[in-house]
Write a protein that holds these residues in place. Structure first.
Motif, PDB file in Angstrom:
ATOM      1  N   ARG A  15       0.831  -1.192   0.000  1.00 28.85           N
ATOM      2  CA  ARG A  15       0.000   0.000   0.000  1.00 28.85           C
ATOM      3  C   ARG A  15       0.872   1.250   0.000  1.00 28.85           C
ATOM      4  N   ASP A  16       0.307   2.365  -0.403  1.00 31.35           N
ATOM      5  CA  ASP A  16       0.992   3.654  -0.401  1.00 31.35           C
ATOM      6  C   ASP A  16       0.740   4.309   0.950  1.00 31.35           C
ATOM      7  N   PRO A  17       1.765   4.492   1.788  1.00 29.77           N
ATOM      8  CA  PRO A  17       1.548   5.013   3.140  1.00 29.77           C
ATOM      9  C   PRO A  17       0.884   6.386   3.166  1.00 29.77           C
ATOM     10  N   ASP A  18       1.299   7.282   2.278  1.00 31.93           N
ATOM     11  CA  ASP A  18       0.717   8.630   2.269  1.00 31.93           C
ATOM     12  C   ASP A  18      -0.761   8.574   1.880  1.00 31.93           C
ATOM     13  N   ALA A  19      -1.068   7.786   0.855  1.00 35.84           N
ATOM     14  CA  ALA A  19      -2.455   7.663   0.415  1.00 35.84           C
ATOM     15  C   ALA A  19      -3.302   7.002   1.498  1.00 35.84           C
ATOM     16  N   GLU A  20      -2.750   5.978   2.174  1.00 39.34           N
ATOM     17  CA  GLU A  20      -3.485   5.303   3.228  1.00 39.34           C
ATOM     18  C   GLU A  20      -3.751   6.232   4.407  1.00 39.34           C
ATOM     19  N   CYS A  21      -2.758   7.055   4.745  1.00 38.42           N
ATOM     20  CA  CYS A  21      -2.931   8.004   5.843  1.00 38.42           C
ATOM     21  C   CYS A  21      -4.096   8.942   5.534  1.00 38.42           C
ATOM     22  N   ASP A  22      -4.167   9.404   4.300  1.00 37.51           N
ATOM     23  CA  ASP A  22      -5.256  10.291   3.891  1.00 37.51           C
ATOM     24  C   ASP A  22      -6.605   9.580   3.973  1.00 37.51           C
ATOM     25  N   VAL A  23      -6.656   8.319   3.529  1.00 34.08           N
ATOM     26  CA  VAL A  23      -7.900   7.551   3.567  1.00 34.08           C
ATOM     27  C   VAL A  23      -8.352   7.323   5.011  1.00 34.08           C
ATOM     28  N   TRP A  24      -7.415   6.980   5.880  1.00 30.27           N
ATOM     29  CA  TRP A  24      -7.762   6.760   7.283  1.00 30.27           C
ATOM     30  C   TRP A  24      -8.246   8.046   7.935  1.00 30.27           C
ATOM     31  N   LEU A  25      -7.594   9.161   7.633  1.00 29.84           N
ATOM     32  CA  LEU A  25      -8.014  10.445   8.198  1.00 29.84           C
ATOM     33  C   LEU A  25      -9.424  10.812   7.741  1.00 29.84           C
ATOM     34  N   ARG A  26      -9.715  10.587   6.468  1.00 24.80           N
ATOM     35  CA  ARG A  26     -11.048  10.906   5.951  1.00 24.80           C
ATOM     36  C   ARG A  26     -12.121  10.012   6.582  1.00 24.80           C
ATOM     37  N   ALA A  27     -11.794   8.756   6.797  1.00 24.08           N
ATOM     38  CA  ALA A  27     -12.741   7.868   7.471  1.00 24.08           C
ATOM     39  C   ALA A  27     -12.970   8.320   8.913  1.00 24.08           C
ATOM     40  N   LEU A  28     -11.888   8.713   9.583  1.00 25.09           N
ATOM     41  CA  LEU A  28     -11.999   9.216  10.946  1.00 25.09           C
ATOM     42  C   LEU A  28     -12.839  10.492  10.983  1.00 25.09           C
ATOM     43  N   ALA A  29     -12.644  11.352   9.980  1.00 19.48           N
ATOM     44  CA  ALA A  29     -13.425  12.588   9.907  1.00 19.48           C
ATOM     45  C   ALA A  29     -14.902  12.293   9.692  1.00 19.48           C
ATOM     46  N   GLU A  30     -15.194  11.273   8.888  1.00 16.38           N
ATOM     47  CA  GLU A  30     -16.585  10.872   8.674  1.00 16.38           C
ATOM     48  C   GLU A  30     -17.221  10.425   9.983  1.00 16.38           C
ATOM     49  N   GLY A  31     -16.479   9.639  10.740  1.00 19.93           N
ATOM     50  CA  GLY A  31     -16.981   9.208  12.036  1.00 19.93           C
ATOM     51  C   GLY A  31     -17.120  10.357  13.013  1.00 19.93           C
ATOM     52  N   ALA A  32     -16.191  11.314  12.950  1.00 20.08           N
ATOM     53  CA  ALA A  32     -16.251  12.477  13.833  1.00 20.08           C
ATOM     54  C   ALA A  32     -17.499  13.309  13.558  1.00 20.08           C
ATOM     55  N   ARG A  33     -17.812  13.471  12.270  1.00 21.20           N
ATOM     56  CA  ARG A  33     -19.025  14.218  11.916  1.00 21.20           C
ATOM     57  C   ARG A  33     -20.267  13.526  12.490  1.00 21.20           C
TER      58      ARG A  33
END
Length: 319
Positions: A15-33
């Motif tokens: 996997r691409d670490p930078d791309a994965e970090c972005d995907v995980w952050l966006r998922a976390l943001a979705e849960g935060a909302r």
């Protein structure tokens, strides 16, 4: 000062670490909302709320997209250990409430793992494991649970857990695979300031072992889809023993989904002893849509997961 937020992935292919970090952050943001923290969504996605790091070790398993599902024809220690892991997971799952159809599939897979007779001989363990995996993939939702397109891919991913726990495969410097896997996590942790750790699957094992040597503070450790509740196969092989909450951890929240076979539905507070500050894991069940329940992003998008993470980031920021 921004606290550090470290993501630790689990089994799977490159996997691409930078791309994965972005995907995980966006998922976390979705849960935060969904948890009522809409004002922090942009801060999370842009990296303003926390110094986010993705601890990547997948390349150390030497996998390629073409080879990650390969399973040796001959029996080896990893394949035998995967069989034991599946047996324990099935035994735990069969103790949980299940439908008649689900129970039939689970019992059939369990029998395939232990059958005697003509199937014995060279490669018997590998054949049993693959047969049981094929049976399990007939369960609704399990094929997509871990993104497994085939039994070979499923077993190939679970072999990564076995390879880590075997403590072998030393490199030219004499460092075993498990030591090399922990290094990216060690480097990602803040040695001075607070680090919030979110770990998934095999990453929960790697993170817990790494944090025993960490001298910084971990206000919150979040584990998602952890196999540590498989006490005989996974917990008993972890280090140090007895299995205990690392001293650096101030709070531990563990999340599991009933449809996530890897967790077997075992609460970690039953498998992990508290540390000297009486910190123990607190296990919480989450329920997704029944599809692809094991991937980290499905857990992160849950408000029950994201809410405490955002609150821990805010507390650490103002500490």
């Amino acid at each position: 000062m921004r606290p550090r937020l470290v993501f630790v992935h689990g089994v799977g292919g490159p996997r691409d670490p930078d791309a994965e970090c972005d995907v995980w952050l966006r998922a976390l943001a979705e849960g935060a909302r969904a948890a009522g923290h809409s004002r922090r969504v942009l801060d999370l996605v842009r990296g303003w709320a926390a110094d986010a790091r993705f601890a990547y070790y997948g390349d150390l398993f030497g996998l390629t997209p073409q080879a990650q599902g390969d399973v040796p024809d001959e029996d080896d220690e990893e394949t035998v250990l995967v069989g034991s892991l599946l047996r324990e997971a099935l035994d735990e799952r069969l103790q949980e409430p299940h439908t008649n159809d689900e129970g039939r599939v689970l019992r059939h897979a369990r029998a395939q793992l232990t059958q005697d007779g003509p199937a014995q001989g060279p490669g018997a363990a590998a054949r049993k494991v693959l047969s049981a995996a094929n049976t399990l993939l007939s369960l609704p939702g399990l094929r997509t649970c871990g993104g497994w397109a085939s039994a070979g891919l499923m077993v190939g991913h679970l072999r990564q857990v076995a390879r880590y726990l075997r403590r072998g495969e030393a490199d030219e410097e004499g460092l075993t695979l498990d030591v090399r896997v922990r290094r990216p996590v060690e480097r990602a942790l803040d040695p001075v300031g607070p680090t919030i750790v979110i770990a998934h699957s095999l990453g929960t094992v790697v993170s817990t072992e790494t944090l025993h040597a960490h001298r910084g503070t971990v206000p919150l450790l979040v584990t998602l889809g952890s196999p540590m509740g498989l006490r005989s196969v996974v917990g008993a092989r972890m280090r140090p023993q007895p299995l205990q909450v690392p001293l650096s951890v101030e709070r531990w929240l563990d999340y599991w989904d009933r449809d996530d076979l890897v967790t077997a539905g075992t609460r970690l507070e039953k498998a992990v002893r508290p540390n000297d500050r009486a910190v123990r894991p607190v296990s919480r069940r989450v329920d997704s849509d029944g599809l692809s329940v094991h991937p980290a992003v499905k857990y992160l998008a849950q408000p029950a997961v994201a809410g405490p993470v955002v609150e821990a980031i805010e507390t650490a920021t103002h500490a």
